[in-house]
Each structure stands twice: as C-alpha cells, then as structure tokens.
Design a protein around this motif. Structure first.
Motif, PDB file in Angstrom:
ATOM      1  N   PRO A   1     -14.799  34.723 -28.815  1.00 28.45           N
ATOM      2  CA  PRO A   1     -15.109  34.439 -27.581  1.00 28.45           C
ATOM      3  C   PRO A   1     -16.286  33.707 -27.301  1.00 28.45           C
ATOM      4  CG  PRO A   1     -14.579  36.911 -28.276  1.00 28.45           C
ATOM      5  CD  PRO A   1     -14.649  36.065 -29.272  1.00 28.45           C
ATOM      6  N   ASP A   2     -17.317  33.809 -28.054  1.00 32.39           N
ATOM      7  CA  ASP A   2     -18.735  33.000 -28.149  1.00 32.39           C
ATOM      8  C   ASP A   2     -18.262  31.571 -28.126  1.00 32.39           C
ATOM      9  OD1 ASP A   2     -18.252  33.414 -30.776  1.00 32.39           O
ATOM     10  OD2 ASP A   2     -20.360  33.423 -31.082  1.00 32.39           O
ATOM     11  N   VAL A   3     -17.660  31.185 -29.034  1.00 34.13           N
ATOM     12  CA  VAL A   3     -17.260  29.874 -29.433  1.00 34.13           C
ATOM     13  C   VAL A   3     -16.272  29.285 -28.293  1.00 34.13           C
ATOM     14  CG1 VAL A   3     -16.071  28.091 -30.810  1.00 34.13           C
ATOM     15  CG2 VAL A   3     -17.206  29.997 -31.634  1.00 34.13           C
ATOM     16  N   ALA A   4     -15.676  29.830 -27.684  1.00 33.33           N
ATOM     17  CA  ALA A   4     -14.633  29.675 -26.674  1.00 33.33           C
ATOM     18  C   ALA A   4     -15.592  29.298 -25.375  1.00 33.33           C
ATOM     19  CB  ALA A   4     -13.345  30.770 -26.435  1.00 33.33           C
ATOM     20  N   ARG A   5     -16.513  30.249 -25.047  1.00 31.56           N
ATOM     21  CA  ARG A   5     -17.211  30.145 -23.810  1.00 31.56           C
ATOM     22  C   ARG A   5     -18.001  28.815 -24.132  1.00 31.56           C
ATOM     23  NH1 ARG A   5     -18.038  35.719 -24.499  1.00 31.56           N
ATOM     24  NH2 ARG A   5     -19.936  35.433 -25.664  1.00 31.56           N
TER      25      ARG A   5
ATOM     26  N   GLN B   1      -5.622  28.795 -31.175  1.00 28.37           N
ATOM     27  CA  GLN B   1      -6.080  28.957 -29.992  1.00 28.37           C
ATOM     28  C   GLN B   1      -6.532  30.254 -29.675  1.00 28.37           C
ATOM     29  OE1 GLN B   1      -7.268  26.488 -27.983  1.00 28.37           O
ATOM     30  NE2 GLN B   1      -8.209  27.826 -26.351  1.00 28.37           N
ATOM     31  N   GLU B   2      -5.814  31.238 -29.895  1.00 27.59           N
ATOM     32  CA  GLU B   2      -5.966  32.702 -29.619  1.00 27.59           C
ATOM     33  C   GLU B   2      -7.097  33.216 -30.822  1.00 27.59           C
ATOM     34  OE1 GLU B   2      -3.870  36.903 -30.012  1.00 27.59           O
ATOM     35  OE2 GLU B   2      -2.507  34.994 -29.811  1.00 27.59           O
TER      36      GLU B   2
ATOM     37  N   LYS C   1     -17.278  26.145 -25.549  1.00 27.91           N
ATOM     38  CA  LYS C   1     -16.358  24.699 -25.398  1.00 27.91           C
ATOM     39  C   LYS C   1     -16.113  24.788 -23.923  1.00 27.91           C
ATOM     40  CE  LYS C   1     -14.104  24.824 -30.130  1.00 27.91           C
ATOM     41  NZ  LYS C   1     -12.767  25.178 -30.693  1.00 27.91           N
ATOM     42  N   LYS C   2     -15.837  25.848 -23.342  1.00 26.92           N
ATOM     43  CA  LYS C   2     -15.334  25.720 -22.011  1.00 26.92           C
ATOM     44  C   LYS C   2     -16.615  25.241 -21.299  1.00 26.92           C
ATOM     45  CE  LYS C   2     -13.559  28.585 -18.228  1.00 26.92           C
ATOM     46  NZ  LYS C   2     -13.082  29.964 -17.705  1.00 26.92           N
TER      47      LYS C   2
ATOM     48  N   TRP D   1      -8.774  37.176 -33.374  1.00 25.87           N
ATOM     49  CA  TRP D   1      -9.916  36.481 -33.640  1.00 25.87           C
ATOM     50  C   TRP D   1     -10.971  37.291 -34.663  1.00 25.87           C
ATOM     51  CZ3 TRP D   1     -14.919  38.196 -32.693  1.00 25.87           C
ATOM     52  CH2 TRP D   1     -15.176  39.132 -31.804  1.00 25.87           C
TER      53      TRP D   1
ATOM     54  N   VAL E   1      -9.805  31.656 -31.710  1.00 26.59           N
ATOM     55  CA  VAL E   1     -11.265  31.046 -31.558  1.00 26.59           C
ATOM     56  C   VAL E   1     -12.243  32.253 -31.053  1.00 26.59           C
ATOM     57  CG1 VAL E   1     -12.487  29.720 -30.068  1.00 26.59           C
ATOM     58  CG2 VAL E   1     -10.538  29.009 -31.060  1.00 26.59           C
TER      59      VAL E   1
ATOM     60  N   SER F   1     -13.995  40.278 -26.013  1.00 31.56           N
ATOM     61  CA  SER F   1     -15.305  40.880 -26.845  1.00 31.56           C
ATOM     62  C   SER F   1     -14.879  42.109 -27.335  1.00 31.56           C
ATOM     63  CB  SER F   1     -16.483  40.672 -26.077  1.00 31.56           C
ATOM     64  OG  SER F   1     -16.569  41.364 -24.987  1.00 31.56           O
TER      65      SER F   1
END
Length: 235
Positions: free
Chosen positions: A226-230, A221-222, A232-233, A127, A224, A2
């Motif tokens: 961080p908030d979107v990655a969280r 992928q890199e 998705k996870k 990102w 993306v 972040s």
C-alpha cells in the motif's frame, strides 16, 4: 489495504517523575504537538504517560476482534543528549547539543507479527503473504506449462511456488488452503493448450479462467504494498 485500518494516536505528556527543567519540557511538548497537529490525524491526550526524558506519541492498533494494542512510538528527547555529552559541530564551528528522536515503528517486531497474524487469522493479504500463489498441476501433461507460468510469475515480481506432484488436484487445493496461500493457479492440459490459468482464491470454492499474462499482471498489481501504491499514485 493496510495491515491495520483502525489506528489511534495518543499524546503522552510529562510524567510526575522526570528529568529536565519545565522549560525544556515545554519546548519538547510544543514541538511534538505542532508535528501532530500538522498531520491532521485525530488524537487523544494520555496525561502524564510520557517517558521520563520526553513526551511521546503512542500508536494504538485495534485488531479484528476489537482488542487495542499499543505498538509504535515517537518520542522527543531534549534531555538525554546533553546528559550523555552528545554534540555536533554546526556551520559556525560551534558545538551544539542535538535533539534526539526515539522512534519504534512496531514496538517489538515479534510481538507485532503475532498481533498481525491474529488480526488476519493467518489469512494475509496478497501483498503481505510470504507465498503469494501456488501453480498447481492437474496432470503431468501440464508440467512444462506450469514451469513456464512459475518463471513468468517470478519475473513479474510475485512470490510463487509450484506443486507438480503426482497428487489429485483436490488434495493439493486442500493442502495449500490449510497453509493459507492466497491464490492457487491451477493448470491442466486444457489450460496449457489455451495459455490460461484457472484462478482459485483462498476461502472461495469458485474459480475462473483467465489468460496467463493478464492474470499475472493483475496479481502483480494487487501485490504492490500500500505505501508503494500511494507513492506511485501521488507521482
């Protein structure tokens, strides 16, 4: 990652000069404190530093060289809506005075942007970078392949530009490195024949070859946020 990993929260309660009754302040402070404690985040008390109309949370960012910056705030206001005559009609057709939440995510957006640029010394993560990659050609023999790579990269959601100028590759690398572009994808006659790219990262002289599709997939992928990655996870 972040933009800022070192963030502290300050709970600012009622100041000496304020509007509203103590009972209203008690209610506002209790509600804000309940939300803060439910978050599980550590915090400190900033005694008497609330707004004149309600308590607030202050988000303080620490940059790469240890400077603290107060940016975002959340304030609970039970006083101003009534003074402004604001109301809504509830399910029982009664007039109800609303609670007002003042939320500034960044404070001044221009100030926050300046803080962030200094924090990263202009070297933004992939990102966040306005231009994420440059496809640079070594020779004109690779121009068509470079255009294909740019098209594929953009369809993968990457912010990519091309450098097909008739210039030496060392000149192109230096120019885009000074512009703080995170990734250079270098292509020449060999890369065009093998459908690969030579990847060079900002701040590193090393480069490695990789298949075009695999390289673009890894970069997408890199890239993306961080908030979107969280999200998705978690999903």
């Amino acid at each position: 990652m972040s933009p800022f990993d070192d963030v502290t929260i300050k709970f600012s309660d009622r100041p000496a000069k304020r509007i509203g009754e103590d009972a209203v302040w008690d209610k506002a402070e209790a509600a804000l404190m309940q939300a803060l404690e439910a978050s599980g985040r550590p915090w400190t008390l900033n005694k008497g530093e609330g707004a004149f109309y309600g308590p607030k949370l202050e988000y303080v960012l620490r940059d790469a060289i240890g400077r603290d910056w107060q940016c975002g705030t959340v304030q609970v206001d039970l006083n101003m809506p009534g003074r402004l005559g604001a109301f809504y009609i509830d399910e029982h057709s009664n007039k109800v005075t609303p609670v007002m939440l003042h939320r500034a995510m960044f404070g001044s957006l221009e100030r926050f942007t300046g803080i962030m640029l200094e924090h990263f010394a202009g070297h933004l993560p992939l990102w966040l970078s306005p231009v994420q990659a440059i496809v640079a050609t070594i020779t004109s023999d690779a121009d068509n392949y470079a255009r294909e790579a740019i098209d594929k990269a953009r369809r993968a959601g990457l912010r990519v530009e091309g450098d097909l100028r008739n210039e030496k590759i060392n000149y192109k690398v230096r120019e885009h490195s000074l512009a703080k572009v995170p990734v250079l994808l270098v292509v020449g006659k060999k890369e065009a024949a093998e459908c690969t790219v030579s990847i060079r990262r900002l701040g590193s002289e090393a480069q490695h070859a990789m298949g075009l599709d695999a390289a673009l997939a890894a970069l997408a992928q890199e890239a993306v946020p961080p908030d979107v990655a969280r999200i998705k996870k978690a999903g």
